[in-house]
Design a protein around this motif. Structure first.
Motif, short mmCIF file in Angstrom:
data_model
loop_
_atom_site.label_atom_id
_atom_site.label_comp_id
_atom_site.label_asym_id
_atom_site.label_seq_id
_atom_site.Cartn_x
_atom_site.Cartn_y
_atom_site.Cartn_z
N PHE A 65 0.82 -1.20 0.00
CA PHE A 65 0.00 0.00 0.00
C PHE A 65 0.86 1.26 0.00
CE2 PHE A 65 -2.26 3.33 2.39
CZ PHE A 65 -3.33 3.53 1.53
N LEU A 66 1.89 1.31 0.83
CA LEU A 66 2.76 2.49 0.90
C LEU A 66 3.53 2.70 -0.40
CD1 LEU A 66 4.11 2.27 4.54
CD2 LEU A 66 2.39 3.83 3.64
N LEU A 67 4.05 1.63 -0.99
CA LEU A 67 4.75 1.77 -2.27
C LEU A 67 3.80 2.19 -3.39
CD1 LEU A 67 7.20 -1.25 -2.16
CD2 LEU A 67 7.77 1.16 -2.04
N TRP A 73 1.74 9.06 -6.09
CA TRP A 73 2.03 10.43 -5.67
C TRP A 73 3.12 11.07 -6.55
CZ3 TRP A 73 -0.13 13.83 -2.42
CH2 TRP A 73 0.61 14.95 -2.07
N PHE A 74 4.17 10.31 -6.87
CA PHE A 74 5.30 10.89 -7.59
C PHE A 74 5.22 10.78 -9.11
CE2 PHE A 74 7.30 10.22 -3.41
CZ PHE A 74 7.66 11.54 -3.17
N THR A 75 4.31 9.96 -9.64
CA THR A 75 4.25 9.83 -11.09
C THR A 75 2.98 10.37 -11.72
OG1 THR A 75 3.29 7.61 -10.97
CG2 THR A 75 5.70 7.79 -11.10
N TRP A 76 1.98 10.67 -10.93
CA TRP A 76 0.71 11.11 -11.50
C TRP A 76 0.15 12.22 -10.67
CZ3 TRP A 76 -4.64 10.20 -10.07
CH2 TRP A 76 -5.54 10.43 -11.11
N PRO A 77 -0.27 13.31 -11.11
CA PRO A 77 -0.37 13.75 -12.51
C PRO A 77 0.96 14.29 -13.01
CG PRO A 77 -1.30 15.42 -11.11
CD PRO A 77 -0.89 14.28 -10.22
N ASP A 78 1.10 14.29 -14.33
CA ASP A 78 2.35 14.73 -14.92
C ASP A 78 2.25 16.11 -15.56
OD1 ASP A 78 0.73 14.05 -16.98
OD2 ASP A 78 2.19 12.80 -18.02
N PHE A 91 -1.56 6.90 -15.87
CA PHE A 91 -1.69 6.15 -14.62
C PHE A 91 -0.70 5.00 -14.65
CE2 PHE A 91 -3.65 3.28 -11.59
CZ PHE A 91 -3.86 4.15 -10.54
N PRO A 92 0.11 4.84 -13.61
CA PRO A 92 1.19 3.83 -13.63
C PRO A 92 0.69 2.42 -13.33
CG PRO A 92 1.23 5.04 -11.59
CD PRO A 92 0.16 5.67 -12.43
N ILE A 93 -0.15 1.89 -14.21
CA ILE A 93 -0.75 0.58 -13.96
C ILE A 93 0.26 -0.55 -14.03
CG2 ILE A 93 -1.49 0.11 -16.33
CD1 ILE A 93 -3.59 -0.56 -13.22
N GLU A 94 1.21 -0.48 -14.95
CA GLU A 94 2.21 -1.55 -15.06
C GLU A 94 3.11 -1.60 -13.84
OE1 GLU A 94 2.41 -4.00 -17.27
OE2 GLU A 94 0.53 -3.18 -18.08
N GLU A 95 3.47 -0.44 -13.32
CA GLU A 95 4.30 -0.39 -12.10
C GLU A 95 3.53 -0.92 -10.90
OE1 GLU A 95 3.96 2.08 -14.26
OE2 GLU A 95 5.97 2.48 -15.02
N LEU A 96 2.23 -0.61 -10.84
CA LEU A 96 1.41 -1.15 -9.74
C LEU A 96 1.30 -2.67 -9.83
CD1 LEU A 96 -1.47 1.45 -9.45
CD2 LEU A 96 0.31 0.98 -7.79
N LYS A 97 1.18 -3.18 -11.05
CA LYS A 97 1.13 -4.64 -11.22
C LYS A 97 2.44 -5.28 -10.75
CE LYS A 97 -1.97 -4.92 -15.19
NZ LYS A 97 -2.05 -5.25 -16.63
N THR A 98 3.54 -4.60 -11.01
CA THR A 98 4.84 -5.13 -10.58
C THR A 98 4.95 -5.14 -9.06
OG1 THR A 98 5.84 -4.25 -12.59
CG2 THR A 98 7.33 -4.86 -10.80
N ILE A 99 4.50 -4.05 -8.43
CA ILE A 99 4.56 -3.97 -6.95
C ILE A 99 3.71 -5.07 -6.33
CG2 ILE A 99 3.84 -2.60 -4.96
CD1 ILE A 99 4.71 -0.11 -6.52
N TRP A 100 2.45 -5.17 -6.78
CA TRP A 100 1.57 -6.16 -6.17
C TRP A 100 1.89 -7.57 -6.63
CZ3 TRP A 100 -0.71 -5.24 -1.88
CH2 TRP A 100 -0.99 -3.93 -1.53
#
Length: 119
Positions: A65-67, A73-78, A91-100
């Motif tokens: 959750f924190l990551l 917070w740091f990538t959106w909005p640009d 929206f950083p969906i691929e990065e979120l998939k990697t984290i989870w």
């Protein structure tokens, strides 16, 4: 040496303290459960297993959750001018998939360990 000192030493040597009993020695065994700081935190036996499982789940979900929040917070909005919502938002969906993708298998593994078949 003074005569008083010599007389005091002779007098002290005549004093009998009686027989001193040694305190009984405790038998030590490796098979006993020695409580320590880790046992105080986690417990012992089945309780320790459950505590490790729930700590793993708690920390996995908390870190995920924190990551995720930090990533959003740091990538959106640009938008450089600060207009919300920006016209081209990514929206950083691929990065979120990697984290989870790291934390969800840990959670399912610990739940499988806890509720899985025993022998």
């Amino acid at each position: 040496m003074s005569i008083r000192f010599i007389k005091a030493m002779k007098l002290m040597s005549k004093i009998s303290l009686g027989e001193m009993d040694e305190p009984p020695k405790k038998k030590s065994s490796i098979n006993t459960d020695l409580p320590g700081s880790l046992s105080a935190t986690l417990g012992t036996g089945k309780h320790a297993q459950d505590s490790v499982v729930w700590l793993t789940i708690k920390w996995s979900l908390t870190l995920g959750f924190l990551l995720s929040c930090a990533l959003i917070w740091f990538t959106w909005p640009d938008s450089p001018d600060g207009i919300h919502p920006p016209i081209e938002s990514k929206f950083p969906i691929e990065e979120l998939k990697t984290i989870w993708g790291v934390f969800i298998p840990l959670v399912t593994l610990t739940l499988g360990y806890m509720f899985g078949k025993t022998r």
